[in-house]
Design a protein around this motif. Structure first.
Motif, PDB file in Angstrom:
ATOM      1  N   ALA A   1       0.910  -1.080  -0.006  1.00  0.00           N
ATOM      2  CA  ALA A   1      -0.219   0.042   0.044  1.00  0.00           C
ATOM      3  C   ALA A   1       0.953   1.199  -0.097  1.00  0.00           C
ATOM      4  O   ALA A   1       0.562   2.469  -0.579  1.00  0.00           O
ATOM      5  CB  ALA A   1      -0.896  -0.137   1.213  1.00  0.00           C
ATOM      6  N   GLY A   2       2.111   1.130   0.619  1.00  0.00           N
ATOM      7  CA  GLY A   2       2.934   2.376   0.612  1.00  0.00           C
ATOM      8  C   GLY A   2       3.581   2.480  -0.552  1.00  0.00           C
ATOM      9  O   GLY A   2       3.665   3.726  -0.884  1.00  0.00           O
ATOM     10  N   TYR A   3       3.768   1.420  -1.333  1.00  0.00           N
ATOM     11  CA  TYR A   3       4.371   1.642  -2.497  1.00  0.00           C
ATOM     12  C   TYR A   3       3.536   2.217  -3.442  1.00  0.00           C
ATOM     13  O   TYR A   3       4.036   3.169  -4.201  1.00  0.00           O
ATOM     14  CB  TYR A   3       4.684   0.279  -3.038  1.00  0.00           C
ATOM     15  CG  TYR A   3       5.290   0.267  -4.596  1.00  0.00           C
ATOM     16  CD1 TYR A   3       6.416   0.454  -4.965  1.00  0.00           C
ATOM     17  CD2 TYR A   3       4.224  -0.199  -5.540  1.00  0.00           C
ATOM     18  CE1 TYR A   3       6.975   0.376  -6.303  1.00  0.00           C
ATOM     19  CE2 TYR A   3       4.804  -0.092  -6.798  1.00  0.00           C
ATOM     20  CZ  TYR A   3       6.083   0.060  -7.149  1.00  0.00           C
ATOM     21  OH  TYR A   3       6.391   0.005  -8.443  1.00  0.00           O
ATOM     22  N   GLU A   4       2.120   1.804  -3.373  1.00  0.00           N
ATOM     23  CA  GLU A   4       1.226   2.465  -4.266  1.00  0.00           C
ATOM     24  C   GLU A   4       1.247   4.004  -3.998  1.00  0.00           C
ATOM     25  O   GLU A   4       1.034   5.047  -5.087  1.00  0.00           O
ATOM     26  CB  GLU A   4      -0.098   1.695  -4.257  1.00  0.00           C
ATOM     27  CG  GLU A   4       0.185   0.542  -4.782  1.00  0.00           C
ATOM     28  CD  GLU A   4       0.263   0.234  -6.251  1.00  0.00           C
ATOM     29  OE1 GLU A   4      -0.011   1.163  -6.875  1.00  0.00           O
ATOM     30  OE2 GLU A   4       0.693  -0.949  -6.859  1.00  0.00           O
ATOM     31  N   LYS A   5       0.970   4.408  -2.830  1.00  0.00           N
ATOM     32  CA  LYS A   5       0.830   5.653  -2.319  1.00  0.00           C
ATOM     33  C   LYS A   5       1.971   6.535  -2.683  1.00  0.00           C
ATOM     34  O   LYS A   5       1.925   7.617  -3.214  1.00  0.00           O
ATOM     35  CB  LYS A   5       0.449   5.826  -0.778  1.00  0.00           C
ATOM     36  CG  LYS A   5       0.239   7.135  -0.399  1.00  0.00           C
ATOM     37  CD  LYS A   5      -0.086   7.171   1.224  1.00  0.00           C
ATOM     38  CE  LYS A   5      -0.352   8.447   1.631  1.00  0.00           C
ATOM     39  NZ  LYS A   5      -0.479   8.465   3.265  1.00  0.00           N
ATOM     40  N   HIS A   6       3.299   5.938  -2.273  1.00  0.00           N
ATOM     41  CA  HIS A   6       4.598   6.690  -2.941  1.00  0.00           C
ATOM     42  C   HIS A   6       4.590   6.917  -4.138  1.00  0.00           C
ATOM     43  O   HIS A   6       4.938   8.267  -4.600  1.00  0.00           O
ATOM     44  CB  HIS A   6       5.616   6.060  -2.304  1.00  0.00           C
ATOM     45  CG  HIS A   6       6.922   6.686  -2.263  1.00  0.00           C
ATOM     46  ND1 HIS A   6       7.272   7.716  -1.528  1.00  0.00           N
ATOM     47  CD2 HIS A   6       8.083   6.336  -3.101  1.00  0.00           C
ATOM     48  CE1 HIS A   6       8.495   8.086  -1.652  1.00  0.00           C
ATOM     49  NE2 HIS A   6       9.186   7.492  -2.770  1.00  0.00           N
ATOM     50  N   ALA A   7       4.201   5.895  -5.030  1.00  0.00           N
ATOM     51  CA  ALA A   7       4.494   6.188  -6.462  1.00  0.00           C
ATOM     52  C   ALA A   7       3.394   7.096  -7.054  1.00  0.00           C
ATOM     53  O   ALA A   7       3.706   7.524  -7.950  1.00  0.00           O
ATOM     54  CB  ALA A   7       4.407   4.656  -7.063  1.00  0.00           C
ATOM     55  N   ALA A   8       2.336   7.279  -6.513  1.00  0.00           N
ATOM     56  CA  ALA A   8       1.277   8.421  -6.942  1.00  0.00           C
ATOM     57  C   ALA A   8       1.670   9.814  -6.669  1.00  0.00           C
ATOM     58  O   ALA A   8       1.134  10.629  -7.264  1.00  0.00           O
ATOM     59  CB  ALA A   8      -0.141   7.946  -6.343  1.00  0.00           C
ATOM     60  N   LYS A   9       2.745   9.757  -5.924  1.00  0.00           N
ATOM     61  CA  LYS A   9       3.072  11.241  -5.667  1.00  0.00           C
ATOM     62  C   LYS A   9       3.701  11.958  -6.815  1.00  0.00           C
ATOM     63  O   LYS A   9       4.300  11.161  -7.720  1.00  0.00           O
ATOM     64  CB  LYS A   9       3.987  11.277  -4.477  1.00  0.00           C
ATOM     65  CG  LYS A   9       3.495  11.047  -3.154  1.00  0.00           C
ATOM     66  CD  LYS A   9       4.388  10.988  -2.132  1.00  0.00           C
ATOM     67  CE  LYS A   9       3.927  10.593  -0.676  1.00  0.00           C
ATOM     68  NZ  LYS A   9       4.908  10.494   0.419  1.00  0.00           N
ATOM     69  N   VAL A  10       3.597  13.204  -6.824  1.00  0.00           N
ATOM     70  CA  VAL A  10       4.080  13.948  -7.959  1.00  0.00           C
ATOM     71  C   VAL A  10       5.660  13.877  -8.053  1.00  0.00           C
ATOM     72  O   VAL A  10       6.131  13.921  -9.065  1.00  0.00           O
ATOM     73  CB  VAL A  10       3.676  15.466  -8.278  1.00  0.00           C
ATOM     74  CG1 VAL A  10       4.290  16.160  -9.260  1.00  0.00           C
ATOM     75  CG2 VAL A  10       2.047  15.310  -8.582  1.00  0.00           C
TER      76      VAL A  10
END
Length: 746
Positions: free
Chosen positions: A37-46
């Motif tokens: 979940a952290g990976y997806e959230k981190h990757a979604a950042k600009v």
């Protein structure tokens, strides 16, 4: 009842172990789901990063004339940290080696953290996950130069140019910029950074053989084509992980499982950075592979910029501090340090270029620990930051930084800023050679690899690349990135049913097994056996790869087919000297010698101090703090830059003509007799604290005392060998239109 007790105890041990194993399994899977979940959230950042400090954007590289995906940010210090506006700023540059930015400020005890604690303004150069189309390594170098110009403009009253830290792959990038724009840099710290890419020791550095075993960089070009013009940084991370299969396949995960009650937060924190994969333009990665890692052109003087300028690391005028480790299997000490042997024949050669090079070799820390470990940050990086001005004032030459624990009850302990006393001990090139390195046969083999790589890359570009580019597209490239093994693991755990509720229940009812449990101990032994087996496989694999490499590229037939002449002692070019540099060195020597009798008591005291301390060959922070006091006592308001120039001039005067330089001391003292008395007192206080080790240094102190007293002429002594000739002898004219191949003397 006694006969039934062992059976009951065994049954209890089994129950305790399996209950603990089930609970650990639930918590382990929950942590892995949090990781996904952290990976997806981190990757979604600009602009994803792992900095633990607040920061504000200062410059966006996308707005430059040649746009790049790099940014300059100013670090906001924590509330309990006071910044001194007169201290030089620190600029930390993170590596773009597959991971995202921020590792230099990953935690409070980090490179940024210790620089802030020392009172320095801090800046960070990071990057976005997607490259700007068409950007090149040279464009990035221009951007970093523009960033430093902005930092300098924001601190007009700082005592010194910015100190720049380049981690891992950022190290060679910083050195390239410093060679082109030396006026922008204060001290440069390169941590775990490869510069001499062929260097290493047989049997211990297997990664350097990879390019040869793959047939060169054609595979890099293929990967870039499959990525539709972009190179996936996840492949670089895979290369790192393949070096240590026992850690990658077992130990890292088992460490989390076995310490699930305490390890989860640290694991997730690190994985956020480790899994933050970024992209490079295919041309950027091709440049790195062809020009640096396989071509090794940075230290041979063959790296040419688009405007025709040769990148020569000898142009760097700032002190360079190289931090490496013997336990680093990615950037071993040879790759971090042997560029010094590639560029210079003697320490006098280093001095002739006005360079100050300091190195520190850690005994046991791994590659990531060099710039991630909290213990390293609190020791090495803390001391480097605290003593950055001392590093900047060191006279030209080669030194090793030696750290020893501080004795709180020791003499002048208050002059030691941290928990360690830092000494800079004079070294020769033989000290670097003693760490091990290539012989002539190794050099010939790597030269053969470079030529095979050029041939295979040319064949690929002629016969394969046109067809690859016809059918590749962004959709295929994105699909291939998604199915990369490193990304699939995140997808896999994300598909499992959510275990949040079960994990919460387990934490409430948690019953860890006792370390004395025989089944737990058997599990530990089994884990050790798996790790040892994988280590055995790794060693066998590395030995086989090394043997194949030497067999193939050591073959006289392969070398002959690649155009290597068996009569050549030096299979690769080395940078030569230009007539212009020889002329400048000669003029500089003449200008310095004219200053033999210039100045007053301040110059005399500095010259005396250097003369006394030269036989012992080391400088520590206590000495520098006394020099600060001497600078204050002089009462002339010297800036740090002026003070640095003064120290270097006095040192070079002693190197060039020691007899006349010492004989001129009474003349200098006579011009300011009152100040001379105060400075003599300061000099003696420093000697009393630091001490003198050699009899020569003690006799020199007596000689200087006599000169300070006045009326007593210096004792006659045999004239030392002329150093002017030694300095000039290191300057060799370069053959017109060619890079010289002057043999090294090992």
């Amino acid at each position: 009842m006694a006969s039934g007790w062992p059976a009951f105890r065994l049954g209890q041990d089994i129950w305790d172990y399996w209950l603990d194993a089930w609970q650990r399994g639930v918590l382990y899977l929950d942590v892995q789901q949090q990781r996904s979940a952290g990976y997806e959230k981190h990757a979604a950042k600009v602009a994803p990063h792992v900095l633990k400090f607040d920061c504000e954007l200062v410059m966006d590289g996308r707005n430059l004339e040649r746009p790049v995906n790099y940014i300059l940010a100013r670090i906001t210090p924590p509330r309990d940290v006071e910044i001194n506006s007169k201290k030089r700023p620190f600029v930390v540059v993170d590596p773009r080696a597959g991971h995202g930015p921020g590792i230099g400020g990953f935690k409070a005890d980090s490179e940024i953290g210790v620089a802030l604690k020392a009172g320095h303004p801090c800046y960070f150069i990071g990057f976005l996950p997607e490259p700007v189309p068409g950007q090149t390594i040279e464009d990035i170098a221009r951007a970093e130069a523009a960033f430093l110009e902005r930092v300098i403009s924001l601190h007009p009253h700082a005592e010194g140019k910015p100190a720049v830290i380049g981690n891992c792959q950022a190290g060679w990038a910083v050195m390239i910029v410093a060679a082109r724009k030396p006026e922008l840099f204060g001290p440069i710290i390169i941590a775990g950074s490869p510069l001499s890419y062929w260097a290493g020791v047989r049997g211990t550095n297997p990664m350097r053989y990879t390019g040869g075993l793959l047939g060169g960089s054609w595979l890099t070009a293929l990967t870039g084509d499959l990525g539709n013009g972009k190179f996936d940084g996840a492949w670089l991370v895979s290369n790192f992980e393949n070096l240590n299969p026992s850690n990658t396949l077992w130990s890292k995960q088992y460490n989390l499982y076995s310490k699930i009650d305490s390890e989860g937060a640290r694991y997730l924190e690190f994985e956020q950075w480790w899994g933050g994969h970024v992209l490079l333009n295919a041309a950027e990665m091709q440049f790195i592979a062809d020009e640096l890692f396989i071509g090794n052109k940075l230290v041979s003087g063959e790296l040419i910029s688009s405007d025709g300028a040769r990148i020569d690391l000898r142009n760097i005028t700032s002190p360079i501090l190289v931090f490496c480790s013997k336990a680093d299997n990615i950037t071993p000490p040879q790759q971090a340090l042997d560029w010094i042997l590639d560029l210079y024949d003697t320490v006098d050669d280093i001095r002739a270029h006005g360079q100050t090079i300091v190195y520190a070799v850690h005994e046991s820390i791994g590659h990531l620990g060099i710039f991630v470990s909290g213990s390293v940050a609190k020791k090495e990086h803390d001391e480097f930051a605290s003593n950055i001005d001392l590093i900047d004032v060191l006279p030209p030459g080669l030194y090793e930084a030696v750290l020893t624990p501080k004795d709180p009850k020791g003499l002048a302990a208050d002059l030691i800023t941290g928990d360690y006393l830092v000494r800079f001990e004079a070294r020769t090139l033989d000290d670097i050679r003693a760490l091990g390195g290539n012989d002539a046969n190794d050099e010939r083999e790597f030269a053969a690899v470079a030529r095979v790589s050029e041939i295979n890359l040319s064949l690929y570009r002629t016969f394969v690349q046109p067809w690859m580019r016809i059918w590749t597209n962004e959709g295929l490239a994105e699909w291939m990135r998604r199915i990369h093994p490193l990304r699939l693991q995140y997808e896999t755990y994300a598909l499992l049913p959510t275990l949040t509720s079960a994990a919460a229940y387990v934490r409430e009812t948690r019953k860890p097994v006792s370390p004395e449990n025989p089944l737990w101990q058997a599990q530990q032994r089994f884990s050790h056996w798996i790790a040892s087996s994988l280590d055995t496989y790794r060693d066998a694999r590395d030995q086989t790869c090394e043997a194949v490499f030497h067999t193939v590229y050591g073959s006289p037939v392969v070398q002959a087919l690649t155009g290597l002449n068996a009569a050549d002692h030096e299979p690769r070019s080395r940078p030569g000297e230009t007539a212009a540099h020889s002329f400048l060195v000669k003029r500089r020597i003449e200008a310095i010698k004219r200053k033999l009798t210039e100045g007053g008591a301040r110059e005399a005291a500095l010259r005396s101090l250097i003369y006394i301390r030269m036989p012992d060959g080391d400088i520590d922070e206590r000495s520098f703090n006394f020099l600060r006091q001497m600078r204050k006592d002089a009462g002339k308001g010297l800036s740090l830059g002026e003070f640095k120039t003064l120290v270097r001039e006095q040192y070079l005067l002693l190197l060039l003509d020691e007899r006349r330089a010492v004989a001129a001391i009474p003349t200098l003292l006579s011009r300011e007799p009152e100040l001379a008395g105060r400075l003599k007192s300061t000099l003696h206080r420093m000697i009393d604290v630091v001490g003198l080790e050699s009899d020569v240094a003690k006799s020199r102190l007596a000689e200087i005392d006599a000169l300070f007293e006045g009326g007593v002429r210096a004792r006659s002594a045999p004239k030392p060998p002329a150093r002017e000739h030694a300095l000039l002898a290191t300057v060799r004219p370069m053959r017109r239109g060619h890079v010289s191949r002057t043999p090294k003397h090992h």
